[in-house]
Design a protein around this motif. Structure first.
Motif, PDB file in Angstrom:
ATOM      1  N   LEU A 115       0.953  -1.228   0.052  1.00  0.00           N
ATOM      2  CA  LEU A 115       0.079  -0.096   0.087  1.00  0.00           C
ATOM      3  C   LEU A 115       0.962   1.118  -0.120  1.00  0.00           C
ATOM      4  O   LEU A 115       0.673   2.210  -0.903  1.00  0.00           O
ATOM      5  CB  LEU A 115      -0.901  -0.116   1.176  1.00  0.00           C
ATOM      6  N   ASP A 116       2.014   1.211   0.911  1.00  0.00           N
ATOM      7  CA  ASP A 116       2.826   2.576   0.905  1.00  0.00           C
ATOM      8  C   ASP A 116       3.490   2.708  -0.443  1.00  0.00           C
ATOM      9  O   ASP A 116       3.417   3.946  -0.928  1.00  0.00           O
ATOM     10  CB  ASP A 116       3.824   2.240   2.037  1.00  0.00           C
ATOM     11  N   GLU A 117       4.028   1.584  -0.962  1.00  0.00           N
ATOM     12  CA  GLU A 117       4.826   1.701  -2.233  1.00  0.00           C
ATOM     13  C   GLU A 117       3.916   2.213  -3.336  1.00  0.00           C
ATOM     14  O   GLU A 117       4.257   2.915  -4.242  1.00  0.00           O
ATOM     15  CB  GLU A 117       5.450   0.536  -2.590  1.00  0.00           C
ATOM     16  N   TYR A 118       2.707   1.636  -3.153  1.00  0.00           N
ATOM     17  CA  TYR A 118       1.670   2.013  -4.492  1.00  0.00           C
ATOM     18  C   TYR A 118       1.212   3.336  -4.445  1.00  0.00           C
ATOM     19  O   TYR A 118       1.272   4.011  -5.265  1.00  0.00           O
ATOM     20  CB  TYR A 118       0.678   0.898  -4.432  1.00  0.00           C
ATOM     21  N   PHE A 119       0.833   3.834  -3.320  1.00  0.00           N
ATOM     22  CA  PHE A 119       0.416   5.269  -3.030  1.00  0.00           C
ATOM     23  C   PHE A 119       1.392   6.183  -3.545  1.00  0.00           C
ATOM     24  O   PHE A 119       1.087   7.171  -4.375  1.00  0.00           O
ATOM     25  CB  PHE A 119      -0.144   5.478  -1.560  1.00  0.00           C
ATOM     26  N   CYS A 120       2.592   5.849  -3.265  1.00  0.00           N
ATOM     27  CA  CYS A 120       3.904   6.772  -3.664  1.00  0.00           C
ATOM     28  C   CYS A 120       4.032   6.602  -5.098  1.00  0.00           C
ATOM     29  O   CYS A 120       4.128   8.012  -5.704  1.00  0.00           O
ATOM     30  CB  CYS A 120       5.007   6.205  -2.952  1.00  0.00           C
ATOM     31  N   GLU A 121       3.941   5.518  -5.622  1.00  0.00           N
ATOM     32  CA  GLU A 121       4.214   5.580  -7.149  1.00  0.00           C
ATOM     33  C   GLU A 121       2.960   6.223  -7.872  1.00  0.00           C
ATOM     34  O   GLU A 121       2.920   6.724  -8.832  1.00  0.00           O
ATOM     35  CB  GLU A 121       4.223   3.973  -7.591  1.00  0.00           C
ATOM     36  N   TYR A 122       1.593   5.893  -7.360  1.00  0.00           N
ATOM     37  CA  TYR A 122       0.630   6.539  -7.808  1.00  0.00           C
ATOM     38  C   TYR A 122       0.691   8.127  -7.900  1.00  0.00           C
ATOM     39  O   TYR A 122       0.300   8.708  -8.878  1.00  0.00           O
ATOM     40  CB  TYR A 122      -0.617   6.162  -6.666  1.00  0.00           C
ATOM     41  N   LEU A 123       1.162   8.794  -6.814  1.00  0.00           N
ATOM     42  CA  LEU A 123       1.214  10.182  -6.882  1.00  0.00           C
ATOM     43  C   LEU A 123       2.219  10.660  -7.919  1.00  0.00           C
ATOM     44  O   LEU A 123       2.098  11.772  -8.423  1.00  0.00           O
ATOM     45  CB  LEU A 123       1.578  10.550  -5.443  1.00  0.00           C
ATOM     46  N   ARG A 124       3.246   9.677  -7.920  1.00  0.00           N
ATOM     47  CA  ARG A 124       4.243  10.306  -9.102  1.00  0.00           C
ATOM     48  C   ARG A 124       3.747  10.220 -10.297  1.00  0.00           C
ATOM     49  O   ARG A 124       4.203  11.013 -11.152  1.00  0.00           O
ATOM     50  CB  ARG A 124       5.594   9.448  -8.828  1.00  0.00           C
ATOM     51  N   VAL A 125       3.067   9.041 -10.747  1.00  0.00           N
ATOM     52  CA  VAL A 125       2.459   8.788 -11.952  1.00  0.00           C
ATOM     53  C   VAL A 125       1.220  10.105 -12.298  1.00  0.00           C
ATOM     54  O   VAL A 125       1.260  10.770 -13.278  1.00  0.00           O
ATOM     55  CB  VAL A 125       1.595   7.562 -12.221  1.00  0.00           C
ATOM     56  N   ARG A 126       0.559  10.343 -11.322  1.00  0.00           N
ATOM     57  CA  ARG A 126      -0.580  11.295 -11.492  1.00  0.00           C
ATOM     58  C   ARG A 126       0.046  12.889 -11.414  1.00  0.00           C
ATOM     59  O   ARG A 126      -0.689  13.689 -11.636  1.00  0.00           O
ATOM     60  CB  ARG A 126      -1.550  11.363 -10.271  1.00  0.00           C
TER      61      ARG A 126
END
Length: 407
Positions: free
Chosen positions: A25-36
Motif C-alpha cells: 500500500l505504501d509503495e503503490y500510493f507513492c508511485e500513484y502520486l508520482r504518476v498522477r
C-alpha cells in the motif's frame, strides 16, 4: 467467520500478511502520486483517500497502520516531487487530499485521532504544498459509506483511492464495489479478505457454475482451506473463482493471494478502470517479489488454463519473470494478429493488462526482442529500445515472420 478484534489500546500485534499489505500500500500510493503528478506544467492534483477499516493507526511494535502509512506516503512523495521540480526549474505542484478514516470501534478511532495528530500537524506546518482535509467516522463501513461518498462528490475531486482492509469478507458487498468504482472519474480500490469468508459467502452452486467446463487443474474440495491451502493447483482454482466473481466490478482486477509459505489464506485485490493503474500495481508487486502469488500461465492470458500447457506458481520474482518473457514472445504476436496485424500501443496495453501479472518492462522487452514485431512511432520511425516505447506508438507484425506464422 468470527470477526477479528484488535486490542489497539494495549498494543495490537502486526501479523505477517498485514505487514506485506502495508508495504505494498505504501509503495503503490507513492508511485500513484508520482504518476498522477508527472506533467511539468501541472500545478495541482486533487484526490480523495478513504480508509474504510482504519483501526488506531499504530501497532504495538510502533509500526504504522494504514492511516499513518498513507499520510506518511503523501508527505514523503510530495517533498520528493517538489524537490525534483525545483531542481528542474518548474513551479511546485499542490496536492489537495481529502482523507476519510472510518472504524467501527469508537475507542480505536479516538486513538487514531491521537496517533495521527503529530503527522497531520507536521504536514500542515512544514508542507505548504499539501492541502490536507481529514474526517473521522465511526461505524460499519456499509452504513457510513453513503455519507463518505457524498463528501467525496461534494469535494468535486476526480480521483479516489479506497483501502478496504475488511474483517473476513462480508463487510464489503459486490454492490458496494460497483458503486465505489463510479464515485469519481478515476477510482481505485484495494480490497482485503480471508478466503474462508469468501468461500462461505459464495454458494456452492455459484462456485460450481464458475468452475464447470473450465480446465482449472483442481478437483478437490475448494472450501477445505486447511487441507488444500498450500497446494498450487488449489490456488489456481480459487483464483479463478475470485476473478470470475469480482471481475465485473472494474476493468482491471488483480486476483492474487498474499504469498505465505504456510498457505494462501489472505487476498489483496486491486480494482481499477485504467490500464496504467494495473501496470503500476504489477510493477510494485514485482518490486516486492514473492509477496503475492498466482498459479497458471505467466503470459497475457493468466487465467486461461490449458491442460496441454505447464502451469506453474508465479511469485513475481526473477524466475517468474524469465518464464513470462518466454511466454510473451508467443502471446503478444497473437494479440496483434487478431487486430489485422497492427494495434496502437495504448489499445494493446488496455487489452493486455486485463489478465496479466507481468512487469511492464518484460512486456516491452518481449516486444522489442521479438523478430515478428515492430513498434512504429507517430513519425514513422522504429523503436529500438524497450524504455522508449510510448502509448502513441503503433505495434505491428512484420511482413516477413520468422517463427510466429509457422505455429
Amino acid at each position: 467467520m468470527v470477526r477479528k478484534s484488535y486490542d489497539w489500546k494495549n498494543g495490537a500485534a502486526l501479523d505477517g500478511h498485514s505487514r506485506v499489505k502495508l508495504k505494498i500500500l505504501d509503495e503503490y500510493f507513492c508511485e500513484y502520486l508520482r504518476v498522477r503528478c508527472v506533467l511539468p506544467q501541472q500545478e495541482k492534483f486533487r484526490l480523495a483517500v478513504v480508509d474504510g477499516f482504519s483501526g488506531a493507526g499504530l501497532y504495538g511494535d510502533g509500526s504504522f497502520g494504514s492511516p499513518l502509512v498513507l499520510l506518511d506516503a503523501l508527505r514523503r512523495t510530495e517533498e520528493e516531487l517538489n524537490l525534483l521540480r525545483a531542481a528542474e526549474g518548474f513551479r511546485p505542484i499542490i496536492i489537495e487530499c481529502y482523507f476519510a478514516f472510518n472504524e467501527v470501534d469508537p475507542e480505536a478511532i479516538e486513538l487514531l485521532r491521537e496517533n495521527s495528530a503529530p503527522i497531520i500537524a507536521e504536514i500542515k506546518a512544514r508542507h505548504p504544498n499539501i492541502k490536507l482535509h481529514t474526517k473521522f467516522h465511526v461505524g460499519e463501513f456499509e452504513e457510513r459509506r453513503q455519507e463518505i461518498c457524498q463528501n467525496i462528490e461534494s469535494s468535486r475531486v476526480r480521483s479516489a483511492l479506497f483501502n478496504l482492509d475488511q474483517y473476513g469478507y462480508t463487510q464489503v458487498s459486490e454492490t458496494t464495489l460497483l458503486d465505489l468504482m463510479k464515485i469519481t472519474r478515476s477510482t481505485e480500490v484495494f480490497l482485503t479478505f480471508a478466503i474462508e469468508s469468501f468461500l462461505t459467502y459464495l454458494s456452492p452452486e455459484r462456485i460450481s457454475g464458475i468452475l464447470d467446463g473450465s480446465t482449472v487443474p483442481f478437483a478437490g474440495n475448494l472450501s477445505n482451506v486447511d487441507e488444500n491451502q498450500s497446494k498450487p493447483m488449489w490456488l489456481g482454482s480459487i483464483e479463478k473463482v475470485v476473478f470470475e466473481t469480482l471481475k465485473g466490478a472494474a476493468s482491471y482486477v488483480s486476483p492474487f493471494s498474499i504469498h505465505n509459505p504456510d498457505g494462501w489464506r489472505y487476498w489483496l485485490i486491486h480494482f481499477a478502470n485504467s490500464f496504467r493503474a494495473r501496470q503500476v500495481y504489477n510493477d510494485v508487486l514485482h518490486k516486492n517479489m514473492s509477496s503475492q502469488a498466482h498459479f497458471g500461465r505467466s503470459g497475457l492470458r493468466m487465467l486461461h488454463y490449458d491442460p496441454n500447457e505447464n502451469s506453474d506458481l508465479y511469485l513475481f520474482d526473477q524466475d517468474s519473470r524469465g518464464a513470462a518473457r518466454k511466454q510473451l514472445m508467443d502471446d503478444i504476436p497473437r494479440v496483434v494478429e487478431r487486430f489485422e496485424n497492427r494495434l496502437p500501443m495504448a489499445e494493446f496495453y488496455e487489452i493486455s493488462y486485463k489478465e496479466t501479472p507481468v512487469h511492464s518492462d518484460d512486456i516491452n522487452f518481449a516486444i522489442i526482442k521479438n523478430p515478428d514485431l515492430e513498434v512504429v512511432t507517430p513519425n514513422g520511425g522504429l523503436r529500438r529500445s524497450p524504455s522508449t516505447i510510448k502509448d502513441t506508438d503503433v505495434l505491428k507484425l512484420r511482413d516477413q515472420k520468422s517463427f510466429f506464422s509457422l505455429v
